[in-house]
Structure formats: structure tokens, C-alpha cells
Enzyme design. Structure first.
Site, short mmCIF file in Angstrom:
data_model
loop_
_atom_site.label_atom_id
_atom_site.label_comp_id
_atom_site.label_asym_id
_atom_site.label_seq_id
_atom_site.Cartn_x
_atom_site.Cartn_y
_atom_site.Cartn_z
N TYR A 33 52.80 51.09 -15.32
CA TYR A 33 52.83 51.28 -13.77
C TYR A 33 51.22 51.33 -13.18
CZ TYR A 33 53.31 53.46 -9.32
OH TYR A 33 53.13 53.63 -7.94
N GLU A 59 50.60 48.38 -5.29
CA GLU A 59 51.38 48.88 -6.35
C GLU A 59 51.90 47.61 -7.15
OE1 GLU A 59 55.58 50.22 -5.69
OE2 GLU A 59 55.13 52.13 -6.36
#
Ligand code: GDP
Ligand code: MN
Length: 403
Positions: A125, A213
Site C-alpha cells: 500500500y 493512493e
């Protein structure tokens, strides 16, 4: 302004970030030929079909009409058209959408970057965003990438790392290396990750984003580092510097009333209460929302009509407020500084007459230049409009018309 995955990826690519390549289609008939072109370009057989909506959690999300997930893997091309039809045109419900879901107008056909065989690839992530607390940019990252970073943050917050970047000096070499190190990467993968972080940060800065993101960032079996997903929010206030990004706006993803208001130059945000409000000035609009709350109502919207509250704008604002079916009363709260109150009052009366019957009571509070004349105008109009001078008085009137 939010972007679709495919748009975010095109920006990333232009900054040198390695992305999972793909092609966008908006009808199933094009899927086959586009997918074949992609296969030729990438040399891989498998294709991932990904719904393009402004919401995450698509992989686990379900298309209401067909039961398909929002991201599906298609090992060979002969099943492709059916898989595309399972997603395109349907409504995808994910953890981040309403219960109705979002209509899927486009799908991205993406190359399979999870090569079969070899070692288990790892999903990382990574995001870059504005950290208001430290007044810096922050790179957040974790080895626990994949589908549900919120759950990781909840259960195992120590597995999420933060690298704070001072925008005055930019991302430093040691910081990019620390990211790669904390992710447990060495050798080629470490080098690739350092390059990735650099390019990602450059993209974030270069397009005036407030968030990038990437979940997951994939470390492939042959140590490439690839952006598999992208969720990008651009700062609206900087869009004037990026005409090409501004053109990426997808109005079908936005609240139709907010789009209509934006086109009329009104600063409007739709909320879920029952009292519509029309105010000039953002600060006064906030105060008005507070007083509505205090009087037992709930604001149905934020609306700043700006400095020129003439009849035309007032009418437009009324129409937009009334398109919201939850509105049971409207509070007009205008401070006449530059604009004269009697003009606004005339605008309210004209708008009312033009629109015919307005089905809800209107409370008008005009304060400032020519407030007295304004009140007389409203009172003499004979319409279903109540006038007030003090804000508290206006709030009490709201309360009485609601009960
Ligand atoms: P999200 O669910 O909206 O976050 O959509 P993502 O783009 O992150 O995709 C969801 C999941 O699909 C990923 O976490 C992967 O597990 C899977 N996926 C994405 N790309 C590929 C691919 O190229 N091959 C395979 N086999 N799976 C993929
Ligand atoms: Mn994702």
C-alpha cells in the site's frame, strides 16, 4: 476533483511511474479488438476487467444487475465479452458507495501483472497526501496492501509507516531509500522501489494533487514495482494551471445539483437536512447552518450566492434548493454590504412571482444597507414569505414553520 483509475494511471505514467497498462472501453463490442491490441503490446494472455467508478473497494463490490464483482480476472480472451457485459452499464455497489451503487459507464481492460507461477508477488500500500497536522506532505505505506487498508489501520496500525516530506526541500534520497528498506526490499526490488517513490512524489507535486493512493503497488515475481490501482484527488483550486487535467472531470460522478449550481457560478453543497439556505458569504453561510441546527432544523445545503444577489441568481438558487425533495423551508440570510438589501428583496419577490407557487415557506432575513426598505418590500408583497431582521428571529421563524 476525483479521477478515475485509468486517468490517474495516465498521469502517473507521464511522470515515469510504472503502471499496469490497459485500455478503456465504453461498450462491450469494442472490448475484443482493444483487448487483442493490448495483448500484442504486453505479451500476456490474462486480462483484468475493472469497473471505472469514483469509489474504491471494486474488487469486493458487486454489480446489482449481474452479481459480477467490479474487478474480475479473465484468463483467456474468449470469455472477455461476457465478463465485460457483467460489469459495463450495471450499478456497482462497494463499501464506499451508497446502497444504489454507481453506474459503470467505462471499464478498463488491464494487463495481468500477477504472472502465474514463480514466487508469490507482494501487494504493497502506498499513498501521498497532504498532512494538515504537520503541514507537510506525507507518504504512507505498508506491506499489508491489497484490498482493505482501513482494516489494517484499525487492527495493526504499527504496520503502516509514514514518511513526512517537507515541500520546501522535496523528497530526499535517504527518505526514498528508507521507504524501500522498511518494506523489506533489497537488491533490484529496492532500487526499483526508490525510483517508484521518487516518480510518485513528483507526480503528486507536479499535478497539484491532494491525494495519490496506490493500492496495491505490486512487486512482481521478476522484481518490477508496478502501480496496479490509482485513486487520485486533484486540488480544485489549482486546476486553472492544468487545463488537460481539468478536462478529465466526469460530471456523471458528481451530484447533479452541485454540477448545475457550479455552472451558474453558485457555491453549493448538497446536505441531507430539511431547511434550504441561501446566503451571501461562506462565513455567514456556516453561521446560518449553525443557527438552523440550534433552532431544531437541519441544513439541506450550503449555498453561497456570492456578491451579486440579483433576481436572476436568487431565482436560480431557489430552483436548485427546491429540486431537493427534502426541503421543507428556505431561509434566506443576506448581509447587504456591497449589495443593497432592497435589491435582494426585490429579487426574492420577482423570483417568487416568476416561479409561480413555491411549495415551502420562505424566511428572509436581510441586514445592512436599506434593510428597512427591504423588509417593507417583503411584507407588502403578500407572498408566503416571512421577514426578519435579527438572525435569532429568523431562526425562531424557521422553528415555527417546521412545527
Ligand atoms: P479496488 O478493489 O477498487 O481497490 O481495485 P484494485 O484495482 O485494487 O483491484 C482489486 C484486486 O484485483 C487487486 O487487489 C488484485 O488482487 C486484483 N488484481 C488487480 N490486477 C490484477 C492482475 O493483473 N492480475 C490478477 N490476477 N489480479 C489482479
Ligand atoms: Mn485498490
Amino acid at each position: 476533483m476525483n479521477l478515475h483509475e485509468y486517468q490517474g494511471k495516465s498521469i502517473l505514467e507521464s511522470y515515469g511511474v510504472t503502471v499496469q497498462r490497459g485500455v478503456v472501453v465504453d461498450n462491450a463490442a469494442d472490448a475484443m479488438s482493444k483487448a487483442k491490441e493490448l495483448q500484442e503490446l504486453t505479451g500476456t494472455e490474462g486480462i483484468v476487467v475493472k469497473a471505472q467508478i469514483h469509489a474504491g473497494g471494486r474488487g469486493k463490490g458487486v454489480v446489482t444487475e449481474t452479481g459480477s464483482n467490479g474487478v474480475v480476472f479473465c484468463p483467456s480472451i474468449d470469455k472477455l465479452e461476457d465478463k465485460v457485459k457483467g460489469i459495463l452499464g450495471g450499478h456497482l455497489v462497494t463499501k464506499q458507495t451508497s446502497a444504489e451503487g454507481k453506474k459503470v459507464n467505462k471499464v478498463l481492460l488491464a494487463e495481468d501483472v500477477y504472472y502465474p507461477g514463480a514466487q508469490e508477488p507482494s501487494e504493497i500500500y502506498m499513498s501521498v497526501l497532504l498532512d494538515r497536522e504537520s503541514e507537510r506532505n506525507v507518504i504512507m505505506y505498508s506491506t499489508e496492501g491489497g484490498m482493505d487498508i482501513e482494516a489494517v489501520a484499525e487492527a495493526t496500525p504499527h504496520l503502516i509507516f509514514k514518511e513526512i516530506v517537507d515541500p520546501r526541500v522535496g523528497l530526499q534520497g535517504f527518505q526514498a531509500r528508507r521507504v524501500a528498506f522498511n518494506l523489506g526490499l533489497s537488491g533490484q526490488a529496492h532500487k526499483e522501489m526508490v525510483k517508484f517513490v521518487y516518480a510518485l512524489y513528483k507526480a503528486y507535486e507536479g499535478c497539484d494533487a491532494s491525494m495519490f493512493e496506490i493500492n496495491p503497488v505490486l512487486r512482481t515475481s521478476d522484481d518490477k514495482i508496478i502501480a496496479v490501482d490509482s485513486k487520485v484527488t486533484l486540488d480544485d483550486n489549482a486546476l486553472y494551471r492544468h487545463k488537460d487535467y481539468a478536462d478529465m472531470r466526469d460530471k456523471t460522478e458528481e451530484d447533479p445539483l452541485e454540477v448545475e449550481a457550479g455552472e451558474a457560478g453558485l457555491n453549493y453543497v448538497n446536505l441531507d437536512g430539511n431547511v434550504g439556505c441561501m446566503v451571501n458569504g461562506a462565513g455567514l453561510a456556516m453561521a446560518t447552518m449553525d443557527i438552523i441546527k440550534l433552532s431544531g432544523g437541519n441544513p439541506a445545503n450550503f449555498l453561497d450566492v456570492g456578491g451579486t444577489a440579483d433576481a436572476e441568481r436568487v431565482e436560480k438558487a431557489f430552483r436548485i434548493i427546491l429540486e431537493d425533495p427534502n426541503v421543507e423551508a428556505i431561509l434566506v440570510n443576506i448581509f447587504g454590504g456591497i449589495v443593497r438589501c432592497d435589491r435582494v428583496a426585490q429579487g426574492v419577490v420577482d423570483a417568487y412571482k416568476n416561479m409561480g407557487e413555491i411549495p415551502v415557506p420562505i424566511i428572509v432575513r436581510l441586514q445592512g444597507t436599506n434593510a428597512e426598505e427591504a423588509k417593507q418590500l417583503i411584507d407588502a408583497s403578500g407572498l408566503n414569505v416571512h421577514s426578519a431582521v435579527q438572525l435569532q428571529e429568523a431562526a425562531d421563524l424557521v422553528k415555527s414553520v417546521l412545527s
